[in-house]
Design a protein around this motif. Structure first.
Motif, PDB file in Angstrom:
ATOM      1  N   TYR A 190     -19.530  12.801  -0.846  1.00  0.00           N
ATOM      2  CA  TYR A 190     -18.500  13.518  -1.592  1.00  0.00           C
ATOM      3  C   TYR A 190     -17.463  12.577  -2.166  1.00  0.00           C
ATOM      4  CZ  TYR A 190     -20.607  17.580   0.564  1.00  0.00           C
ATOM      5  OH  TYR A 190     -21.501  18.543   0.950  1.00  0.00           O
ATOM      6  N   LYS A 191     -17.346  11.388  -1.594  1.00  0.00           N
ATOM      7  CA  LYS A 191     -16.332  10.437  -2.054  1.00  0.00           C
ATOM      8  C   LYS A 191     -16.537  10.059  -3.523  1.00  0.00           C
ATOM      9  CE  LYS A 191     -15.158   8.483   2.416  1.00  0.00           C
ATOM     10  NZ  LYS A 191     -14.002   9.300   2.614  1.00  0.00           N
ATOM     11  N   ILE A 197     -15.409  13.020  -5.631  1.00  0.00           N
ATOM     12  CA  ILE A 197     -13.945  13.085  -5.584  1.00  0.00           C
ATOM     13  C   ILE A 197     -13.349  12.038  -6.517  1.00  0.00           C
ATOM     14  CG2 ILE A 197     -11.939  12.638  -4.095  1.00  0.00           C
ATOM     15  CD1 ILE A 197     -13.660  13.927  -1.796  1.00  0.00           C
ATOM     16  N   GLU A 201     -11.035  12.865  -9.815  1.00  0.00           N
ATOM     17  CA  GLU A 201      -9.687  12.290  -9.903  1.00  0.00           C
ATOM     18  C   GLU A 201      -9.540  11.413 -11.139  1.00  0.00           C
ATOM     19  OE1 GLU A 201      -9.360  10.494  -6.028  1.00  0.00           O
ATOM     20  OE2 GLU A 201      -8.466  12.310  -5.170  1.00  0.00           O
ATOM     21  N   GLN A 203     -13.397  17.822  -1.664  1.00  0.00           N
ATOM     22  CA  GLN A 203     -12.514  17.329  -0.604  1.00  0.00           C
ATOM     23  C   GLN A 203     -12.732  18.109   0.684  1.00  0.00           C
ATOM     24  OE1 GLN A 203      -8.944  17.924  -2.885  1.00  0.00           O
ATOM     25  NE2 GLN A 203      -8.686  15.724  -3.261  1.00  0.00           N
ATOM     26  N   GLU A 204     -12.827  19.421   0.572  1.00  0.00           N
ATOM     27  CA  GLU A 204     -13.046  20.249   1.757  1.00  0.00           C
ATOM     28  C   GLU A 204     -14.378  19.907   2.419  1.00  0.00           C
ATOM     29  OE1 GLU A 204     -13.337  24.958   3.050  1.00  0.00           O
ATOM     30  OE2 GLU A 204     -13.001  24.445   0.957  1.00  0.00           O
ATOM     31  N   GLU A 240     -11.744  16.223   3.979  1.00  0.00           N
ATOM     32  CA  GLU A 240     -10.373  15.870   3.609  1.00  0.00           C
ATOM     33  C   GLU A 240      -9.566  17.151   3.411  1.00  0.00           C
ATOM     34  OE1 GLU A 240     -10.329  13.160   0.290  1.00  0.00           O
ATOM     35  OE2 GLU A 240     -12.049  12.044   1.075  1.00  0.00           O
ATOM     36  N   ALA A 286      -5.988  16.974   1.757  1.00  0.00           N
ATOM     37  CA  ALA A 286      -6.109  16.737   0.319  1.00  0.00           C
ATOM     38  C   ALA A 286      -6.592  17.997  -0.394  1.00  0.00           C
ATOM     39  CB  ALA A 286      -7.067  15.569   0.051  1.00  0.00           C
ATOM     40  N   ALA A 287      -7.515  18.723   0.222  1.00  0.00           N
ATOM     41  CA  ALA A 287      -8.023  19.962  -0.374  1.00  0.00           C
ATOM     42  C   ALA A 287      -6.899  20.987  -0.515  1.00  0.00           C
ATOM     43  CB  ALA A 287      -9.172  20.528   0.464  1.00  0.00           C
ATOM     44  N   THR A 306      -4.667  19.988  -3.383  1.00  0.00           N
ATOM     45  CA  THR A 306      -5.329  20.239  -4.658  1.00  0.00           C
ATOM     46  C   THR A 306      -5.333  21.733  -4.980  1.00  0.00           C
ATOM     47  OG1 THR A 306      -6.707  18.263  -4.395  1.00  0.00           O
ATOM     48  CG2 THR A 306      -7.463  19.918  -5.976  1.00  0.00           C
TER      49      THR A 306
END
Length: 141
Positions: free
Chosen positions: A26-27, A30, A34, A57-58, A62, A65-66, A69
């Protein structure tokens, strides 16, 4: 770019489900979302990008962060088609982190767009927080 990030996000998920990858990455998705938001801050489709970013993020664990957002999404785009779902996701994350009061508010805000739908999520938060209520009245347990 949005499609690339979505593709990068769904491709690892598909690979994981098919057994060709251990865990989704997922990074990368993400980072792509971004990057797009930074390069195109006024794009009319940024509500969708923010929603997808929060999902990534979820799923990537994270949660703080989610939430940030999703907060940004509902604040900047109150008329987005993703508003109800964003509030629901906010409520789920807040509930999981035991922030029941904020979770209840998020569920109620999401319910505002769905007249006639049951409010089981917000009722669950209310009861979990130590008080139960119903349309006919309320009581403390």
């Amino acid at each position: 770019m949005r499609r690339l990030a979505t593709w990068k996000w769904t491709r690892p998920t598909t690979a994981c489900l098919s057994g060709t990858a251990a865990t989704p990455d997922y990074k990368l998705a993400i980072a792509r979302y971004e990057e797009f938001l930074k390069e195109h801050p006024n794009d009319p489709g940024n509500d969708r990008v923010l929603y997808q970013l929060a999902r990534a993020q979820e799923q990537g664990g994270e949660l703080e962060a989610a939430i940030k957002t999703l907060d940004r999404l509902v604040a900047e785009y109150p008329k987005t088609q993703h508003f109800d779902e964003a509030q629901f996701r906010r409520g789920e994350i807040l509930f999981a982190t035991r922030d029941y009061a904020k979770a209840e508010q998020a569920f109620q805000r999401g319910d505002e767009g769905r007249l006639g739908q049951p409010r089981s999520r917000s009722a669950r938060c209310t009861c979990t927080a130590g008080r139960c209520s119903s349309r006919a009245g309320s009581r403390t347990r």
